[in-house]
Structure formats: C-alpha cells, structure tokens
Scaffold this motif. Sequence first.
Motif, mmCIF file in Angstrom:
data_model
loop_
_atom_site.group_PDB
_atom_site.id
_atom_site.type_symbol
_atom_site.label_atom_id
_atom_site.label_comp_id
_atom_site.label_asym_id
_atom_site.label_seq_id
_atom_site.Cartn_x
_atom_site.Cartn_y
_atom_site.Cartn_z
ATOM 1 N N PRO A 32 47.263 28.025 34.951
ATOM 2 C CA PRO A 32 46.712 29.340 34.833
ATOM 3 C C PRO A 32 46.238 29.727 33.346
ATOM 4 C CG PRO A 32 48.903 29.080 35.947
ATOM 5 C CD PRO A 32 48.384 27.895 35.407
ATOM 6 N N LEU A 33 46.906 29.323 32.556
ATOM 7 C CA LEU A 33 46.296 29.454 31.104
ATOM 8 C C LEU A 33 44.872 28.993 31.008
ATOM 9 C CD1 LEU A 33 49.549 28.918 28.971
ATOM 10 C CD2 LEU A 33 48.679 31.071 29.750
ATOM 11 N N ASP A 34 44.608 27.886 31.398
ATOM 12 C CA ASP A 34 43.291 27.480 31.323
ATOM 13 C C ASP A 34 42.395 28.126 32.084
ATOM 14 O OD1 ASP A 34 41.559 25.110 30.373
ATOM 15 O OD2 ASP A 34 41.698 24.175 32.312
ATOM 16 N N LEU A 52 43.692 38.649 32.679
ATOM 17 C CA LEU A 52 44.886 38.043 33.535
ATOM 18 C C LEU A 52 45.291 39.378 34.583
ATOM 19 C CD1 LEU A 52 47.305 36.480 34.320
ATOM 20 C CD2 LEU A 52 48.239 37.627 32.535
ATOM 21 N N LYS A 53 45.323 40.793 33.768
ATOM 22 C CA LYS A 53 45.559 42.013 34.803
ATOM 23 C C LYS A 53 44.576 42.088 35.898
ATOM 24 C CE LYS A 53 45.939 45.218 32.232
ATOM 25 N NZ LYS A 53 46.038 46.623 31.428
ATOM 26 N N ASN A 54 43.147 41.747 35.666
ATOM 27 C CA ASN A 54 42.132 42.100 36.373
ATOM 28 C C ASN A 54 42.053 41.013 37.376
ATOM 29 O OD1 ASN A 54 41.142 44.572 35.151
ATOM 30 N ND2 ASN A 54 39.665 43.102 34.051
ATOM 31 N N VAL A 55 42.364 39.816 37.184
ATOM 32 C CA VAL A 55 42.399 38.641 38.293
ATOM 33 C C VAL A 55 43.422 38.768 39.321
ATOM 34 C CG1 VAL A 55 42.728 36.229 38.365
ATOM 35 C CG2 VAL A 55 41.332 36.963 36.798
ATOM 36 N N VAL A 56 44.741 39.020 38.789
ATOM 37 C CA VAL A 56 46.017 39.295 39.581
ATOM 38 C C VAL A 56 45.478 40.683 40.555
ATOM 39 C CG1 VAL A 56 48.318 39.910 39.499
ATOM 40 C CG2 VAL A 56 47.510 38.074 37.981
ATOM 41 N N ALA A 57 45.163 41.650 40.001
ATOM 42 C CA ALA A 57 45.030 42.669 40.829
ATOM 43 C C ALA A 57 43.852 42.689 41.784
ATOM 44 C CB ALA A 57 44.437 43.966 40.024
ATOM 45 N N LYS A 58 42.758 41.767 41.633
ATOM 46 C CA LYS A 58 41.756 41.913 42.429
ATOM 47 C C LYS A 58 41.750 40.620 43.379
ATOM 48 C CE LYS A 58 38.146 44.150 39.350
ATOM 49 N NZ LYS A 58 37.170 43.782 38.277
ATOM 50 N N GLU A 59 42.372 39.497 42.878
ATOM 51 C CA GLU A 59 42.004 38.163 43.646
ATOM 52 C C GLU A 59 43.576 37.807 44.036
ATOM 53 O OE1 GLU A 59 39.642 35.347 41.901
ATOM 54 O OE2 GLU A 59 38.825 36.898 40.664
ATOM 55 N N GLY A 60 44.830 38.537 43.270
ATOM 56 C CA GLY A 60 46.143 37.981 43.703
ATOM 57 C C GLY A 60 46.516 36.623 42.714
ATOM 58 N N PRO A 61 47.768 36.582 42.576
ATOM 59 C CA PRO A 61 48.283 35.643 41.598
ATOM 60 C C PRO A 61 47.792 34.287 41.903
ATOM 61 C CG PRO A 61 50.061 36.563 43.060
ATOM 62 C CD PRO A 61 48.829 37.287 43.244
ATOM 63 N N PHE A 62 47.808 33.720 42.999
ATOM 64 C CA PHE A 62 47.227 32.497 43.357
ATOM 65 C C PHE A 62 45.951 32.217 43.125
ATOM 66 C CE2 PHE A 62 50.830 33.303 46.470
ATOM 67 C CZ PHE A 62 51.622 32.482 46.022
#
Length: 85
Positions: A32-34, A52-62
């Motif tokens: 995930p860091l990469d 990180l916030k944008n990715v988790v909000a828009k696409e989900g944590p996976f």
Amino acid sequence: MDFWPEFLASSWGKEFVAGGCGGIAGIMAGYPLDSIRVRQQSSPAGSAFSILKNVVAKEGPFALYRGMAAPLASVTFQVTCSLFN
C-alpha cells in the motif's frame, strides 16, 4: 503427504517456512505504501496523506492492494524454486 511433517520437524524447514511467511507479510505491509508513492509521483499535487484519503474515499481501501498478485507470485515462485534446489 509424509513429506510435510518431516520437513517442518527439521530446523531448516521451519526457517524456510518462516522466511516465506515473512516475505509475504513484508509485501502485504509495504505494497500500500508503494501504491501511494506511485500515485504521488504521477499526481502533480498532494501529499501522501491526502492521496491516501482520496483513494480510500473514492475507490475503497482494497484499491491500495490492486496489482499485488504479481509480487506475491514472485515470492511464492522464489520459495518454491529454492525448495527444489
């Protein structure tokens, strides 16, 4: 099926399995860091935390783990090859 109990009973067998599990855990922790680093390099603005916030909000944590199959397969292949050498 008699191979595994004998293999795991030896000290090098335990070290081999532990090393494989450690490699897999390292990839799962670092991937995930990469992913954030790659998105930060291709994005003109934004800190790692905002990405990180944008990715988790828009696409989900996976979404942080998307594409992780190839690195896991390479670790598995390395472990398998060293088992038979």
